[in-house]
Motif scaffolding. Structure first.
Motif, PDB file in Angstrom:
ATOM      1  N   GLU A  68      -3.120  14.940   3.453  1.00 30.63           N
ATOM      2  CA  GLU A  68      -4.201  14.356   4.248  1.00 30.63           C
ATOM      3  C   GLU A  68      -4.916  13.246   3.486  1.00 30.63           C
ATOM      4  O   GLU A  68      -5.223  12.183   4.034  1.00 30.63           O
ATOM      5  CB  GLU A  68      -5.196  15.435   4.668  1.00 30.63           C
ATOM      6  N   VAL A  69      -5.174  13.481   2.201  1.00 31.04           N
ATOM      7  CA  VAL A  69      -5.808  12.458   1.370  1.00 31.04           C
ATOM      8  C   VAL A  69      -4.922  11.228   1.296  1.00 31.04           C
ATOM      9  O   VAL A  69      -5.400  10.086   1.393  1.00 31.04           O
ATOM     10  CB  VAL A  69      -6.107  13.016  -0.041  1.00 31.04           C
ATOM     11  N   MET A  70      -3.624  11.434   1.147  1.00 33.09           N
ATOM     12  CA  MET A  70      -2.718  10.294   1.058  1.00 33.09           C
ATOM     13  C   MET A  70      -2.627   9.547   2.387  1.00 33.09           C
ATOM     14  O   MET A  70      -2.542   8.312   2.402  1.00 33.09           O
ATOM     15  CB  MET A  70      -1.324  10.758   0.623  1.00 33.09           C
ATOM     16  N   ARG A  71      -2.641  10.270   3.509  1.00 35.72           N
ATOM     17  CA  ARG A  71      -2.648   9.582   4.803  1.00 35.72           C
ATOM     18  C   ARG A  71      -3.861   8.676   4.914  1.00 35.72           C
ATOM     19  O   ARG A  71      -3.765   7.521   5.339  1.00 35.72           O
ATOM     20  CB  ARG A  71      -2.657  10.606   5.955  1.00 35.72           C
ATOM     21  N   GLN A  72      -5.020   9.208   4.532  1.00 35.48           N
ATOM     22  CA  GLN A  72      -6.244   8.412   4.607  1.00 35.48           C
ATOM     23  C   GLN A  72      -6.185   7.221   3.653  1.00 35.48           C
ATOM     24  O   GLN A  72      -6.623   6.120   3.995  1.00 35.48           O
ATOM     25  CB  GLN A  72      -7.447   9.293   4.297  1.00 35.48           C
ATOM     26  N   GLN A  73      -5.615   7.448   2.469  1.00 34.05           N
ATOM     27  CA  GLN A  73      -5.547   6.361   1.484  1.00 34.05           C
ATOM     28  C   GLN A  73      -4.610   5.250   1.952  1.00 34.05           C
ATOM     29  O   GLN A  73      -4.945   4.064   1.852  1.00 34.05           O
ATOM     30  CB  GLN A  73      -5.078   6.909   0.136  1.00 34.05           C
ATOM     31  N   LEU A  74      -3.456   5.614   2.463  1.00 36.10           N
ATOM     32  CA  LEU A  74      -2.521   4.590   2.913  1.00 36.10           C
ATOM     33  C   LEU A  74      -3.045   3.877   4.163  1.00 36.10           C
ATOM     34  O   LEU A  74      -2.857   2.667   4.317  1.00 36.10           O
ATOM     35  CB  LEU A  74      -1.150   5.205   3.172  1.00 36.10           C
ATOM     36  N   ALA A  75      -3.725   4.617   5.043  1.00 34.74           N
ATOM     37  CA  ALA A  75      -4.351   3.979   6.199  1.00 34.74           C
ATOM     38  C   ALA A  75      -5.417   2.983   5.741  1.00 34.74           C
ATOM     39  O   ALA A  75      -5.591   1.916   6.348  1.00 34.74           O
ATOM     40  CB  ALA A  75      -4.961   5.038   7.114  1.00 34.74           C
ATOM     41  N   HIS A  76      -6.132   3.328   4.679  1.00 33.99           N
ATOM     42  CA  HIS A  76      -7.149   2.428   4.128  1.00 33.99           C
ATOM     43  C   HIS A  76      -6.500   1.144   3.615  1.00 33.99           C
ATOM     44  O   HIS A  76      -7.023   0.043   3.851  1.00 33.99           O
ATOM     45  CB  HIS A  76      -7.881   3.146   2.992  1.00 33.99           C
ATOM     46  N   LEU A  77      -5.366   1.270   2.953  1.00 36.08           N
ATOM     47  CA  LEU A  77      -4.666   0.074   2.482  1.00 36.08           C
ATOM     48  C   LEU A  77      -4.216  -0.789   3.662  1.00 36.08           C
ATOM     49  O   LEU A  77      -4.316  -2.018   3.612  1.00 36.08           O
ATOM     50  CB  LEU A  77      -3.450   0.470   1.638  1.00 36.08           C
ATOM     51  N   LEU A  78      -3.740  -0.150   4.714  1.00 35.90           N
ATOM     52  CA  LEU A  78      -3.298  -0.901   5.887  1.00 35.90           C
ATOM     53  C   LEU A  78      -4.446  -1.640   6.560  1.00 35.90           C
ATOM     54  O   LEU A  78      -4.244  -2.685   7.184  1.00 35.90           O
ATOM     55  CB  LEU A  78      -2.640   0.047   6.892  1.00 35.90           C
ATOM     56  N   ALA A  79      -5.651  -1.099   6.427  1.00 34.70           N
ATOM     57  CA  ALA A  79      -6.814  -1.726   7.058  1.00 34.70           C
ATOM     58  C   ALA A  79      -7.109  -3.110   6.472  1.00 34.70           C
ATOM     59  O   ALA A  79      -7.822  -3.905   7.097  1.00 34.70           O
ATOM     60  CB  ALA A  79      -8.036  -0.827   6.913  1.00 34.70           C
ATOM     61  N   PHE A  80      -6.567  -3.399   5.295  1.00 37.75           N
ATOM     62  CA  PHE A  80      -6.820  -4.691   4.665  1.00 37.75           C
ATOM     63  C   PHE A  80      -5.818  -5.760   5.090  1.00 37.75           C
ATOM     64  O   PHE A  80      -5.926  -6.917   4.665  1.00 37.75           O
ATOM     65  CB  PHE A  80      -6.789  -4.555   3.134  1.00 37.75           C
ATOM     66  N   GLU A  81      -4.840  -5.384   5.904  1.00 31.64           N
ATOM     67  CA  GLU A  81      -3.861  -6.371   6.350  1.00 31.64           C
ATOM     68  C   GLU A  81      -4.584  -7.472   7.115  1.00 31.64           C
ATOM     69  O   GLU A  81      -5.325  -7.220   8.065  1.00 31.64           O
ATOM     70  CB  GLU A  81      -2.806  -5.710   7.238  1.00 31.64           C
ATOM     71  N   GLY A  82      -4.415  -8.696   6.682  1.00 34.17           N
ATOM     72  CA  GLY A  82      -5.091  -9.818   7.312  1.00 34.17           C
ATOM     73  C   GLY A  82      -6.488 -10.073   6.790  1.00 34.17           C
ATOM     74  O   GLY A  82      -7.183 -10.974   7.273  1.00 34.17           O
ATOM     75  N   HIS A  83      -6.911  -9.295   5.796  1.00 36.54           N
ATOM     76  CA  HIS A  83      -8.246  -9.484   5.221  1.00 36.54           C
ATOM     77  C   HIS A  83      -8.327 -10.832   4.507  1.00 36.54           C
ATOM     78  O   HIS A  83      -7.367 -11.288   3.879  1.00 36.54           O
ATOM     79  CB  HIS A  83      -8.542  -8.354   4.236  1.00 36.54           C
ATOM     80  N   ARG A  84      -9.470 -11.445   4.601  1.00 36.31           N
ATOM     81  CA  ARG A  84      -9.635 -12.782   4.019  1.00 36.31           C
ATOM     82  C   ARG A  84      -9.632 -12.776   2.502  1.00 36.31           C
ATOM     83  O   ARG A  84      -9.158 -13.728   1.860  1.00 36.31           O
ATOM     84  CB  ARG A  84     -10.940 -13.390   4.535  1.00 36.31           C
ATOM     85  N   HIS A  85     -10.153 -11.717   1.894  1.00 35.69           N
ATOM     86  CA  HIS A  85     -10.328 -11.712   0.441  1.00 35.69           C
ATOM     87  C   HIS A  85      -9.495 -10.663  -0.299  1.00 35.69           C
ATOM     88  O   HIS A  85      -9.405 -10.721  -1.519  1.00 35.69           O
ATOM     89  CB  HIS A  85     -11.805 -11.474   0.095  1.00 35.69           C
ATOM     90  N   ILE A  86      -8.926  -9.709   0.416  1.00 38.42           N
ATOM     91  CA  ILE A  86      -8.185  -8.617  -0.227  1.00 38.42           C
ATOM     92  C   ILE A  86      -6.730  -8.683   0.198  1.00 38.42           C
ATOM     93  O   ILE A  86      -6.413  -8.630   1.393  1.00 38.42           O
ATOM     94  CB  ILE A  86      -8.794  -7.251   0.140  1.00 38.42           C
ATOM     95  N   ASN A  87      -5.842  -8.812  -0.781  1.00 35.28           N
ATOM     96  CA  ASN A  87      -4.419  -8.987  -0.522  1.00 35.28           C
ATOM     97  C   ASN A  87      -3.635  -7.923  -1.284  1.00 35.28           C
ATOM     98  O   ASN A  87      -3.843  -7.735  -2.491  1.00 35.28           O
ATOM     99  CB  ASN A  87      -3.965 -10.372  -0.979  1.00 35.28           C
TER     100      ASN A  87
END
Length: 275
Positions: free
Chosen positions: A172-191
């Motif tokens: 569950e922790v890993m699902r949340q962590q990987l979902a968090h990484l996916l949330a940065f897709e297209g982010h202006r400052h975080i790649n």
């Protein structure tokens, strides 16, 4: 008569915060219990923070600022308080993160602290030592406030594919962590780029490192050992790491393809179905 612990506001940022909270509360003619009720916390917690026995959170500070009309004083102090809770050897790194205009990171087996979720951070920090885990986790999460600045740093992270498979804290922790990484897709400052297993031998085989770049100061490279950090501005080391980072980014998947891999790992290994 009830004994009141008198803090020395110059002893530490935590003591100063507690001193100011008590001063502001008393100026508002509120008891600890009354303030706690307004903030939706216990009066006991307010007392623990006022006596520097408990580290406040960002949320507590924001609520207290609003309730006491401080003009944002406690919210400005909380960054210093939480940074003071970091290991002494790591505080310089937190200062570098706060000042940098660009941060390039490469990590071989963990997600970088600036990208971690609270659950993932707690699992990492609590692997061997669970004392004051909530406070230490809050201190780590507070570092991420650099992305809330009006001019946040440009952040590039190359993460080894191994970090996606290292099950830290459970599924569950890993699902949340990987979902968090996916949330940065297209982010202006975080790649975020993933260095796949298929890359084979690579320029980061000597280990993880961070490179901090500044508007006017020389760049600094940071590497880490057991309970120790090693920042250096040695020009040769900085040039070597810059070259290594260029090669790592070239060997890594694109930002889009990296997100695709993260999504597949989350679905296949941790059971999360993403639309």
């Amino acid at each position: 008569m009830t004994h009141i612990n008198v803090l020395d506001p110059g002893a530490s940022p935590l003591d100063y915060y507690g001193f100011e909270l008590r001063r502001l509360r008393e100026a508002a003619n509120l008891t600890q219990r009354q303030l706690g009720e307004i903030l939706n916390y216990t009066g006991s917690l307010v007392g623990q923070i006022e006596t520097a026995r408990k580290v406040p959170t960002v949320e507590f500070s924001e609520r207290a600022d609003a309730a006491l009309g401080t003009g944002g004083l406690l919210s400005r102090l909380i960054g210093l308080v939480l940074r003071s809770q970091l290991p002494a050897w790591f505080r310089e790194v937190a200062e570098l993160e706060a000042r940098a205009t660009q941060i390039n990171t490469f990590h071989t087996h963990l997600v970088h602290g600036l990208l971690q979720t609270p659950g993932y951070a707690a699992a990492v920090l609590g692997a061997l030592d669970r004392t004051r885990l909530d406070d230490r986790t809050a201190a780590r999460m507070a570092r991420q406030r650099i992305f809330d600045k009006s001019e946040p740093p440009q952040f590039w992270a190359v993460i080894s594919e191994a970090a996606l498979f290292q099950e830290t804290g459970g599924s569950e922790v890993m699902r949340q962590q990987l979902a968090h990484l996916l949330a940065f897709e297209g982010h202006r400052h975080i790649n975020i780029q993933v260095l796949p297993f298929a890359a084979g031998a690579h320029a980061g085989s000597q280990g993880s490192f961070d490179a901090f770049h500044f508007a006017s100061d020389p760049a600094i490279v940071y590497t880490e050992g057991y309970s120790s950090g090693h920042p250096t501005a040695n020009p040769d080391t900085v040039r070597d790491c810059a070259l290594r980072y260029d090669h790592l980014q070239a060997a890594a998947l694109s930002i889009k393809d990296s997100a695709g891999l993260i999504r597949r790992v989350m679905e296949d290994r941790y059971g999360e179905q993403v639309a």
